[in-house]
Design an enzyme around this catalytic site. Structure first.
Site, PDB file in Angstrom:
ATOM      1  N   GLY A  99       0.807  -1.210   0.000  1.00 49.13           N
ATOM      2  CA  GLY A  99       0.000   0.000   0.000  1.00 49.13           C
ATOM      3  C   GLY A  99       0.839   1.258   0.000  1.00 49.13           C
ATOM      4  O   GLY A  99       0.498   2.259  -0.641  1.00 49.13           O
ATOM      5  N   ARG A 100       1.945   1.231   0.704  1.00 47.22           N
ATOM      6  CA  ARG A 100       2.823   2.410   0.762  1.00 47.22           C
ATOM      7  C   ARG A 100       3.522   2.673  -0.574  1.00 47.22           C
ATOM      8  O   ARG A 100       3.996   3.788  -0.819  1.00 47.22           O
ATOM      9  CB  ARG A 100       3.850   2.242   1.881  1.00 47.22           C
ATOM     10  CG  ARG A 100       3.236   2.374   3.273  1.00 47.22           C
ATOM     11  CD  ARG A 100       4.274   2.127   4.374  1.00 47.22           C
ATOM     12  NE  ARG A 100       3.723   2.404   5.684  1.00 47.22           N
ATOM     13  CZ  ARG A 100       3.081   1.524   6.443  1.00 47.22           C
ATOM     14  NH1 ARG A 100       2.897   0.283   5.992  1.00 47.22           N
ATOM     15  NH2 ARG A 100       2.617   1.859   7.633  1.00 47.22           N
ATOM     16  N   LEU A 122      -6.059 -11.019  -8.411  1.00 46.97           N
ATOM     17  CA  LEU A 122      -5.697  -9.697  -7.902  1.00 46.97           C
ATOM     18  C   LEU A 122      -5.989  -8.666  -8.984  1.00 46.97           C
ATOM     19  O   LEU A 122      -5.534  -8.807 -10.122  1.00 46.97           O
ATOM     20  CB  LEU A 122      -4.208  -9.664  -7.526  1.00 46.97           C
ATOM     21  CG  LEU A 122      -3.761 -10.729  -6.514  1.00 46.97           C
ATOM     22  CD1 LEU A 122      -2.243 -10.741  -6.395  1.00 46.97           C
ATOM     23  CD2 LEU A 122      -4.414 -10.491  -5.161  1.00 46.97           C
ATOM     24  N   GLU A 123      -6.771  -7.663  -8.642  1.00 42.79           N
ATOM     25  CA  GLU A 123      -7.128  -6.590  -9.581  1.00 42.79           C
ATOM     26  C   GLU A 123      -6.185  -5.421  -9.292  1.00 42.79           C
ATOM     27  O   GLU A 123      -6.477  -4.555  -8.477  1.00 42.79           O
ATOM     28  CB  GLU A 123      -8.592  -6.208  -9.391  1.00 42.79           C
ATOM     29  CG  GLU A 123      -9.545  -7.385  -9.572  1.00 42.79           C
ATOM     30  CD  GLU A 123     -10.574  -7.479  -8.457  1.00 42.79           C
ATOM     31  OE1 GLU A 123     -10.527  -6.641  -7.535  1.00 42.79           O
ATOM     32  OE2 GLU A 123     -11.404  -8.393  -8.501  1.00 42.79           O
TER      33      GLU A 123
END
Length: 199
Positions: A99-100, A122-123
């Site tokens: 996320g970072r 996974l999109e």
């Protein structure tokens, strides 16, 4: 519902009530299991999509030196591990480190169904050009208790998916959408509503 902690996840994997394959106990965190990115990616050939049609895709194998992803495109990847359960509700989310870097691993589909025990699609999208690598830790799977067993286990469109991510099936197949006539009365009623100009 409540998330399972590490010691229960480990116990349920040993009992065969949670499936993680391949399984490494070191990937079990406080209340989740780390998932790794598989080597296959897809993206759509066209920028403009029509949900009535099966989209054409371009397939990639992520090389050992990694692959650059670019903003403005959706990439379909998958976890290397199969993960799921006939007894718990699985869900997936990106790791905090991913996320970072501005990598998003799902658009809407974070929840799985009881009975789903396959590789997770996974999109993937990125906020800026970012190089990714097969085998990197990209997501975490969680397991939640359910009040009681469902009448039927998952047997949907993606029940047989593998480490090669599937393209979506069109949303307008029989039984998958409401006919347009459903909205006729509401549309007719809306024509009688006075539109207020807020400018």
């Amino acid at each position: 519902m409540a998330y399972l902690p590490d010691y229960i996840i480990k116990r349920e994997v040993k009992a065969g009530r949670i499936i993680i394959d391949p399984y490494n106990e070191n990937d079990v965190g406080q209340n989740s299991v780390d998932m790794h990115l598989g080597p296959f990616l897809k993206t759509y050939r066209d920028y403009a999509l029509d949900v009535r049609k099966d989209p054409e895709s371009i397939n990639f194998v992520i090389p050992e030196e990694g692959l650059e992803l670019h903003p403005g495109r959706l990439y379909l990847g998958s976890t290397w591990e199969r993960a799921g359960s006939d007894f718990y509700v699985p869900s997936i989310d990106g790791t905090s480190t991913v996320g970072r870097y501005g990598i998003v691993v799902h658009q809407t589909a974070s929840k799985g169904s009881v009975g789903f025990k396959r590789n997770w699609t996974l999109e993937i999208s990125v906020q800026q050009t970012t190089k990714i690598y097969a085998g990197m830790k990209i997501a975490q799977v969680y397991f939640e208790q359910i009040l009681s067993q469902p009448e039927n286990l998952y047997d949907g469109d993606y029940a047989d998916q593998t480490a090669e991510p599937p393209v979506p099936k069109n949303l307008m197949r029989p039984g998958k959408f409401l006919p347009y006539e459903t909205f006729a009365q509401a549309i007719e009623k809306s024509k009688k509503v006075k539109i207020i100009d807020l400018k």
